[in-house]
Design an enzyme around this catalytic site. Structure first.
Site, PDB file in Angstrom:
ATOM      1  N   HIS A  62      23.919  66.293  70.545  1.00 37.62           N
ATOM      2  CA  HIS A  62      24.133  64.868  70.371  1.00 37.62           C
ATOM      3  C   HIS A  62      25.124  64.363  71.422  1.00 37.62           C
ATOM      4  CE1 HIS A  62      27.398  66.562  67.709  1.00 37.62           C
ATOM      5  NE2 HIS A  62      28.090  65.738  68.449  1.00 37.62           N
TER       6      HIS A  62
HETATM    7  P1  TYD Z   1      27.108  68.104  62.659  1.00 43.47           P
HETATM    8  O1  TYD Z   1      27.314  66.749  63.284  1.00 43.47           O
HETATM    9  O2  TYD Z   1      25.708  68.551  62.399  1.00 43.47           O
HETATM   10  O3  TYD Z   1      27.829  69.198  63.532  1.00 43.47           O
HETATM   11  P2  TYD Z   1      27.547  69.543  65.068  1.00 43.47           P
HETATM   12  O4  TYD Z   1      26.581  68.534  65.608  1.00 43.47           O
HETATM   13  O5  TYD Z   1      28.902  69.390  65.696  1.00 43.47           O
HETATM   14  O6  TYD Z   1      27.006  70.904  65.129  1.00 43.47           O
HETATM   15  O7  TYD Z   1      27.948  68.145  61.307  1.00 43.47           O
HETATM   16  C1  TYD Z   1      27.654  69.025  60.249  1.00 43.47           C
HETATM   17  C2  TYD Z   1      27.904  68.308  58.939  1.00 43.47           C
HETATM   18  O8  TYD Z   1      29.290  67.995  58.791  1.00 43.47           O
HETATM   19  C3  TYD Z   1      27.143  67.012  58.815  1.00 43.47           C
HETATM   20  O9  TYD Z   1      26.676  66.927  57.486  1.00 43.47           O
HETATM   21  C4  TYD Z   1      28.189  65.949  59.049  1.00 43.47           C
HETATM   22  C5  TYD Z   1      29.461  66.608  58.579  1.00 43.47           C
HETATM   23  N1  TYD Z   1      30.655  66.171  59.296  1.00 43.47           N
HETATM   24  C6  TYD Z   1      31.620  65.443  58.621  1.00 43.47           C
HETATM   25  O10 TYD Z   1      31.502  65.120  57.428  1.00 43.47           O
HETATM   26  N2  TYD Z   1      32.762  65.073  59.292  1.00 43.47           N
HETATM   27  C7  TYD Z   1      32.952  65.400  60.582  1.00 43.47           C
HETATM   28  O11 TYD Z   1      34.008  65.055  61.157  1.00 43.47           O
HETATM   29  C8  TYD Z   1      31.939  66.137  61.273  1.00 43.47           C
HETATM   30  C9  TYD Z   1      32.104  66.509  62.733  1.00 43.47           C
HETATM   31  C10 TYD Z   1      30.806  66.503  60.597  1.00 43.47           C
END
Ligand code: TYD
Length: 144
Positions: A62
């Site tokens: 992303h």
């Molecule tokens: P995600 O965005 O998929 O992680 P990455 O793209 O960095 O691998 O996030 C995983 C889950 O955690 C998703 O359900 C959103 C949640 N999340 C939060 O609640 N707060 C946060 O600050 C972050 C980064 C993720």
């Protein structure tokens, strides 16, 4: 509210930079302090850390419109692929004395997590799904 509608969030210029974090070391070991205006170039509104990543798992995929983040690999190692403008680069993070600053519209993928890796992320904004660009084609379109 449509969580895919990111049109109301301002965009900032993309930037990626490795920052050296000064260590306070003595005979007991090392300590690194992270502080806005000292070694973190934004006000910190959120901290999260990624750990227990399963073998072979890649994360991220992303970009953000407005968010600034400082990624610090406090244990283990991880590769961070970044893409913005015409730049595509991979940063190998394996040193807790370095932080990778990522600002704005940068596509990022975190991969090759070594076992027991902890990737700590400081962020300039609270979590907002509206700031995310999760579709690569949309990212490429916005990058033009
Ligand atoms: P995600 O965005 O998929 O992680 P990455 O793209 O960095 O691998 O996030 C995983 C889950 O955690 C998703 O359900 C959103 C949640 N999340 C939060 O609640 N707060 C946060 O600050 C972050 C980064 C993720």
């Amino acid at each position: 509210m449509d969580i895919n509608d990111t049109s109301n969030i301002e965009q900032i210029s993309p930037k990626v930079e490795l920052i050296n974090l000064e260590k306070h070391g003595d005979e007991r070991g090392s300590l690194i302090a992270l502080e806005p205006d000292i070694n973190v170039p934004f006000d910190i509104k959120r901290v999260y850390y990624i750990f227990d990543t399963k073998s072979g798992v890649d994360r991220g995929f992303h970009a953000h419109k407005k968010l600034k983040q400082l990624l610090i690999c406090t244990s283990g190692s991880v590769d961070i692929d970044v893409e913005y403008g015409t730049t595509k680069q991979t940063y190998h993070l394996d040193n807790s004395s370095q932080g990778l600053l990522i600002e704005g519209l940068v596509w990022r993928v975190m991969k090759n997590f070594k076992e027991n890796t902890v990737l700590m992320v400081l962020a300039s904004e609270k979590y907002s799904e509206q700031d995310y660009i999760r579709n690569y084609d949309k990212f490429k379109e916005m990058n033009k």
